[in-house]
Design a protein around this motif. Structure first.
Motif, PDB file in Angstrom:
ATOM      1  N   TRP A 112      42.526  39.590  37.375  1.00  0.00           N
ATOM      2  CA  TRP A 112      42.616  40.667  36.489  1.00  0.00           C
ATOM      3  C   TRP A 112      42.475  40.342  34.938  1.00  0.00           C
ATOM      4  CZ3 TRP A 112      43.006  45.564  35.380  1.00  0.00           C
ATOM      5  CH2 TRP A 112      43.630  45.868  34.073  1.00  0.00           C
ATOM      6  N   GLU A 113      42.825  39.412  34.455  1.00  0.00           N
ATOM      7  CA  GLU A 113      42.829  38.988  33.047  1.00  0.00           C
ATOM      8  C   GLU A 113      41.356  38.561  32.873  1.00  0.00           C
ATOM      9  OE1 GLU A 113      44.708  39.610  31.126  1.00  0.00           O
ATOM     10  OE2 GLU A 113      46.473  39.843  31.854  1.00  0.00           O
ATOM     11  N   GLU A 114      40.477  37.965  33.813  1.00  0.00           N
ATOM     12  CA  GLU A 114      39.173  37.634  33.702  1.00  0.00           C
ATOM     13  C   GLU A 114      38.201  38.888  33.988  1.00  0.00           C
ATOM     14  OE1 GLU A 114      36.634  36.358  37.056  1.00  0.00           O
ATOM     15  OE2 GLU A 114      36.829  34.393  36.128  1.00  0.00           O
ATOM     16  N   GLN A 115      38.608  39.665  34.713  1.00  0.00           N
ATOM     17  CA  GLN A 115      37.684  40.677  35.232  1.00  0.00           C
ATOM     18  C   GLN A 115      37.934  42.016  34.281  1.00  0.00           C
ATOM     19  OE1 GLN A 115      34.970  40.864  37.954  1.00  0.00           O
ATOM     20  NE2 GLN A 115      35.284  38.854  37.264  1.00  0.00           N
ATOM     21  N   ARG A 116      39.084  42.125  33.661  1.00  0.00           N
ATOM     22  CA  ARG A 116      39.055  43.326  32.799  1.00  0.00           C
ATOM     23  C   ARG A 116      38.278  43.252  31.624  1.00  0.00           C
ATOM     24  NH1 ARG A 116      43.680  44.239  29.097  1.00  0.00           N
ATOM     25  NH2 ARG A 116      44.934  42.202  28.606  1.00  0.00           N
ATOM     26  N   VAL A 117      38.037  41.777  30.925  1.00  0.00           N
ATOM     27  CA  VAL A 117      37.564  41.405  29.935  1.00  0.00           C
ATOM     28  C   VAL A 117      36.092  41.720  30.052  1.00  0.00           C
ATOM     29  CG1 VAL A 117      36.833  39.966  28.038  1.00  0.00           C
ATOM     30  CG2 VAL A 117      39.136  39.695  29.046  1.00  0.00           C
ATOM     31  N   LEU A 118      35.531  41.351  31.369  1.00  0.00           N
ATOM     32  CA  LEU A 118      34.135  41.421  31.512  1.00  0.00           C
ATOM     33  C   LEU A 118      34.034  43.163  31.829  1.00  0.00           C
ATOM     34  CD1 LEU A 118      33.362  38.550  33.898  1.00  0.00           C
ATOM     35  CD2 LEU A 118      32.948  38.556  31.606  1.00  0.00           C
ATOM     36  N   ALA A 119      34.715  43.676  32.490  1.00  0.00           N
ATOM     37  CA  ALA A 119      34.423  44.994  32.670  1.00  0.00           C
ATOM     38  C   ALA A 119      34.300  46.137  31.387  1.00  0.00           C
ATOM     39  CB  ALA A 119      35.608  45.728  33.761  1.00  0.00           C
ATOM     40  N   GLY A 120      35.263  45.709  30.537  1.00  0.00           N
ATOM     41  CA  GLY A 120      35.349  46.417  29.388  1.00  0.00           C
ATOM     42  C   GLY A 120      35.801  47.605  29.353  1.00  0.00           C
ATOM     43  N   CYS A 121      36.490  48.024  30.321  1.00  0.00           N
ATOM     44  CA  CYS A 121      37.238  49.350  30.753  1.00  0.00           C
ATOM     45  C   CYS A 121      38.449  49.573  29.509  1.00  0.00           C
ATOM     46  CB  CYS A 121      37.863  49.505  31.904  1.00  0.00           C
ATOM     47  SG  CYS A 121      36.649  49.326  33.251  1.00  0.00           S
ATOM     48  N   ALA A 122      38.679  50.819  29.482  1.00  0.00           N
ATOM     49  CA  ALA A 122      39.874  51.166  28.439  1.00  0.00           C
ATOM     50  C   ALA A 122      41.255  50.952  29.244  1.00  0.00           C
ATOM     51  CB  ALA A 122      39.762  52.852  28.092  1.00  0.00           C
ATOM     52  N   VAL A 123      41.950  49.865  28.827  1.00  0.00           N
ATOM     53  CA  VAL A 123      43.273  49.659  29.391  1.00  0.00           C
ATOM     54  C   VAL A 123      44.334  49.563  28.413  1.00  0.00           C
ATOM     55  CG1 VAL A 123      44.408  47.397  30.665  1.00  0.00           C
ATOM     56  CG2 VAL A 123      41.804  48.160  30.962  1.00  0.00           C
TER      57      VAL A 123
END
Length: 586
Positions: A483-494
């Protein structure tokens, strides 16, 4: 069975005594005098051993008498004699199901269902198999084909329980009530009815059904499970534990044994006997793993988190974030978090807002992903998603909204798609729903791991990953690393929030969420939350169903501290970095 017997009777025109014998056997079978029918069908089989219909009918009669081995022998004889068709596949599949041979059952019953999907007896048998395999969405579609008016009273009782398992609570309640009106002495149906009522937080009504059970000793395990849950809900943990303990020797199979041991663990926890709770959990998970492997022998050495191999290798391109105008509703709000992080509580609180509607743990996004990639589980996810043509992306979004329509029918309220492990689908969310908002709920990692280990998630939802504190801690570390890796790469509003803040200060926490979502604060207070939880007409589809019906409280905060010594060694070594990262203290 009637279809097979009548077909056999046509062969006896030249032998009137055999024709009479077959019709007499049929009469016994239709009157549910199965033992008498089995005797006559066995005589027919001996007198005409080359007739496959006799062996087939004998198998059906033996199966109705719970002689599973004898039924399988008879069906195998019918097959050797050239028997074929739906009647054989149906009977043989039901016998394999009774023998807990799920692979063979699936092959036979699937074949029968593909041949005659509109036959109620076939659809009922296939739905039974699907529920056993926890394929609940498929089961609901199958059950919809059954003409309830056309099935026997015994089959109707089965349909009621399958609807309860598959999630159609309203119809299940109606069917249970109708079955009990016809046969008030049917204790099994009454106990199943009581279990559903308790699951729907209708505890007083569940107690009324329990009080009407006439012969509790005839169903010791089912009665003890039902009464134990009811007593726990009434605050009598020790009385509940006495019932559960007394039934363990009568569990009869790993599925029931797992449920009883999980219930015992909850009761020991309430009694603050942590060592006994952990002992019960060890036995519960052992039973659950055996039941899982019987259903999925191919998964014995499989990685339960294999799908984490689907990952972005580089930041998502900027054009992924461009809005899509295709006539569908606004992109959803995805409510995610590691299981047992408090997403059910937050879901209930968000449901109060007039601008939001919630779909609760329906795997629509998972189905869209499965349609896109099939069984592919590794490789460069970014390259695959980037290769989607505009028409493909539109089609996938359409598939999502079409499937979600039944769960989110109001076009004027934004959808909150609560599916906790969608936090491992953040790359797909970025590509398919560029204007989505994602809410990620955190909770103390040790509390999350303990709670996951203590829950009976079902045979597909944790039988392997949560079988010990160590394995659960490993699963937590792997998922949250992803999660921590992929949410940075995805660039979504979180927006990330903590369960502890939600419980201690719900008002300010919810106002932050509303601001993130761009909606006006809602004046509904905690009293409205409790009223909605109690008045809800469908069950809450997570293990948290009982907790969210209680007044908001801090009882579950830092429960792990009572189990601190059980976290020593590998579990704590896995979790310590996450405790520090998320700002908690040991």
């Amino acid at each position: 069975m009637q279809r097979a017997v009548l077909a056999a009777a046509e062969h006896h025109a030249e032998a009137p005594h055999l024709d009479a014998l077959a019709r007499q056997a049929l009469a016994h079978a239709m009157a549910e005098r199965h033992a008498d029918a089995a005797v006559l069908f066995e005589r027919l089989h001996r007198q005409q051993p080359d007739e496959p219909a006799h062996a087939l009918n004998l198998g059906n009669a033996r199966l109705a008498c719970a002689d599973v081995d004898g039924a399988l022998q008879a069906f195998e004889a019918a097959e050797r004699l050239g028997g074929d068709g739906v009647a054989l596949w149906l009977g043989q599949g039901l016998a394999w199901l009774a023998a807990r041979r799920f692979q063979e059952a699936g092959r036979c019953l699937g074949r029968a269902y593909r041949a005659q999907p509109g036959a109620s007896d076939v659809a009922l048998a296939w739905a039974q198999y699907l529920v056993e395999m926890e394929r609940f969405d498929d089961a609901r579609r199958c059950l919809a084909r059954i003409d309830i008016a056309a099935v026997s009273p015994m089959q109707r009782r089965g349909v009621a329980w399958l609807h309860a398992q598959a999630g159609d609570e309203h119809l299940a309640l109606q069917l249970f009530a109708a079955c009990l009106a016809d046969d008030p002495g049917d204790d099994v149906t009454r106990l199943q009815y009581a279990l559903l009522l308790e699951r729907m937080n209708r505890v007083d009504e569940a107690g009324e059904q329990l009080a009407a059970v006439r012969h509790p000793s005839a169903q010791p395990a089912l009665y003890a499970l039902c009464r134990g849950r009811w007593l726990r809900r009434r605050g009598d943990a020790r009385g509940a534990l006495a019932h559960v303990r007394s039934a363990l020797e009568h569990a009869g199979g790993d599925e029931m044994a797992a449920q009883l041991h999980f219930e015992a663990a909850r009761l020991h926890d309430l009694d603050r006997d942590e060592d006994a709770a952990m002992s019960s959990l060890q036995q519960a998970h052992a039973s659950a793993k055996r039941a899982f492997h019987v259903r999925h022998p191919e998964a014995e050495h499989a990685d339960p988190l294999a799908w984490l191999a689907q990952r972005l290798a580089a930041p998502a391109p900027a054009h992924w974030h461009a809005p899509i105008e295709d006539g569908h509703p606004p992109d959803p709000v995805f409510l995610v978090g590691f299981p047992r992080s408090g997403t059910t509580l937050l879901q209930q609180l968000l449901r109060m807002h007039p601008a939001l509607q919630v779909a609760e743990e329906v795997p629509v996004l998972e189905d869209v992903i499965a349609a896109l990639y099939g069984d592919a589980r590794d490789g460069d996810l970014g390259a695959r998603l980037e290769a989607l043509a505009p028409a493909q992306r539109t089609a996938l979004r359409g598939r999502y909204w079409s499937a979600m329509a039944a769960h989110a029918p109001d076009p004027y309220r934004r959808l909150v798609d609560k599916y906790p492990l969608s936090l491992t689908r953040i790359g797909h969310i970025a590509r398919l729903f560029p204007r989505a908002h994602t809410l990620c709920l955190l909770r103390h990692p040790c509390d999350v791991v303990l709670s996951c280990h203590m829950q009976a998630f079902g045979l597909n939802g944790g039988a392997l990953a949560f079988s010990s504190l160590a394995s659960t801690a490993e699963a937590y570390a792997r998922v949250m690393t992803y999660w921590e890796e992929q949410r940075v790469l995805a660039g979504c509003a979180v927006h990330v929030l903590r369960y502890e803040d939600l419980v201690v200060a719900p008002g300010p926490t919810l106002r932050e969420i509303h601001a993130f979502l761009g909606i006006l604060p809602h004046g509904g207070g905690i009293e409205e939350f409790h009223r909605q939880a109690h008045e809800r007409e469908t069950r809450i589809r997570t293990p948290s169903y009982a907790q969210v019906a209680r007044p908001l409280n801090t009882d579950a905060l830092y429960r792990w501290r009572r189990y601190r010594r059980h976290f020593a060694g590998e579990p704590m070594a896995r979790l310590a970095p996450w405790i520090e990262r998320y700002g908690y203290r040991e």
